[in-house]
Write an enzyme that holds these catalytic residues in place. Sequence first.
Site, PDB file in Angstrom:
ATOM      1  N   HIS A  38       0.836  -1.211   0.000  1.00  0.00           N
ATOM      2  CA  HIS A  38       0.000   0.000   0.000  1.00  0.00           C
ATOM      3  C   HIS A  38       0.868   1.258   0.000  1.00  0.00           C
ATOM      4  O   HIS A  38       0.660   2.179  -0.791  1.00  0.00           O
ATOM      5  CB  HIS A  38      -0.930   0.007   1.220  1.00  0.00           C
ATOM      6  CG  HIS A  38      -2.107  -0.904   1.077  1.00  0.00           C
ATOM      7  ND1 HIS A  38      -2.004  -2.269   1.196  1.00  0.00           N
ATOM      8  CD2 HIS A  38      -3.421  -0.651   0.811  1.00  0.00           C
ATOM      9  CE1 HIS A  38      -3.210  -2.814   1.021  1.00  0.00           C
ATOM     10  NE2 HIS A  38      -4.087  -1.853   0.789  1.00  0.00           N
ATOM     11  N   LYS A 106      -9.348 -10.149   6.808  1.00  0.00           N
ATOM     12  CA  LYS A 106     -10.043 -10.573   8.027  1.00  0.00           C
ATOM     13  C   LYS A 106     -10.153  -9.407   9.000  1.00  0.00           C
ATOM     14  O   LYS A 106      -9.312  -8.510   9.004  1.00  0.00           O
ATOM     15  CB  LYS A 106      -9.309 -11.746   8.693  1.00  0.00           C
ATOM     16  CG  LYS A 106      -7.917 -11.396   9.180  1.00  0.00           C
ATOM     17  CD  LYS A 106      -7.543 -12.149  10.426  1.00  0.00           C
ATOM     18  CE  LYS A 106      -6.051 -12.011  10.723  1.00  0.00           C
ATOM     19  NZ  LYS A 106      -5.757 -11.642  12.092  1.00  0.00           N
TER      20      LYS A 106
END
Lengths: 200, 294
Positions: A38, A106
């Site tokens: 990212h 998750k």
Amino acid sequence: MTEFSLSTPLDEAAIRQLNIGDVVYLNGTIFTGRDEVHIHALKLLNEGKDIPVELKDAALFHCGPIMQKEHEKWHLVAAGPTTSSRMNSLEPEFISKFGVRAIIGKGGMSKPTLDVMGDFGCVYLAITGGAALLAAKGIKNVLGVHWLDLGMPEALWVLESQNFGPLIVAMDSHGKSLYEKVRSDTERNMEDVRKILKLD
Amino acid sequence: MITENVVKQATFELLRNAVTVLPRDINEALKKAYETEEEAIPKMQLKNILDNIELAKAGPLPMCQDTGIHIFYVTYGKDMIMKVEEAIKDGLREATKSVPLRPNAVHPLTRNNPGDNTGLKMPYINYRFSDEDFLEIAVMPKGAGSENMSALKMLTPSQGLAGIKEFVLNTMVNAGGKPCPPTIIGMGIGGSADISMKLAKEALLRPVNAPNKDPQIAELEKDLYEAINTLGIGPMGLGGKTTVLGVNIEYAYCHTASLPVAVNIQCWAARRATARIHKDGSIEHITHPKEGEI
């Protein structure tokens, strides 16, 4: 609990039909990306440079796999999800600038990410944390790797999936989040919880 | 004789056992959780977990890609002081290559990854002493998802038991699905800031079906277990009846002016393994008596 089998590249219509609680199985290319991917990809983008993969209409997997090299070819050993909330501050920009359609992870993500998912047409797909061998069964091939200098877990791996799942639509493109639902359930349960613990 | 080679071999076997086969108490608790859940989503999460456990055992392969950082507990028996750090490091390097484990240990600032799970003070080894005739080594490979949700609170004595309960509740609500529930809560009460944290981690070495021997602490463990499972966070935070598989508490006396409380969360993949090395150099596995079995 409607079941869907989707293939990449994912178009907006395919994503908009999904609602929280639905089950998805994915086919086609999946990119791994966690903290460093990212940071690195957004830095290059903001410097006007290209990144080595096309993330438009793509599925991004918050995952740092275990890979093993055999006969000069990477082989995936285990590939469960990492905790998505670490990417909370980077994901809204990542989705809107690169055009990602599905985030697999998750634990869920924050409201700004949910808002961008609604604006742009993107979903969050929850995969069972820790179940890394089950996940690996849905990956047929390692197509490539970029930025391996970031280390095995942080590199950008390109995976070919087949029947990858089951994935639960946990945040949809209509502003709904299973995690928000659970949070309000938790608040409602708090009275019973406090009674058990004899708190005021 | 206990040689460095035996320690290296034991370390390797401990790591392979730990990451591929869960201890019996955790397996049983997960199966029970699967039976308890009624809704489709939590049941599916637990089924995935149980299926994954079988795949890991059959491999044998690491059940989770996050094979953790490596916390060791070395207990020296009588007249057994020897340097084990290099042997443990070698065993870990070997396991990283051939089990395989994910190379997780990085420099905290540069994030440079040496690629073999070793670095300054890593693996981390706790040393203890006993009057037994063996050297005991326990390993807890600790994943970051659960570790990142750990918390420490320096309560005031007047906040007391109620303050402890409030703190644990807040920690668990804040953690939600992030630490891969159903989790195990390790708690340390008392001591000092660092001692309570250390106790919280040590509490995770105890099986979930073995309550603290102190009845007052055992009651707190039971109450917190019941209360947290009433929250409804559920497997993976997607809702359900099972949020924790157990609450384990250790305590120590503390300063009259303080009340430290530490929470160290362990994911469902609560990997731990213990072995004893006897004086003749034989390795006896305690948590995993036979290869691939518990």
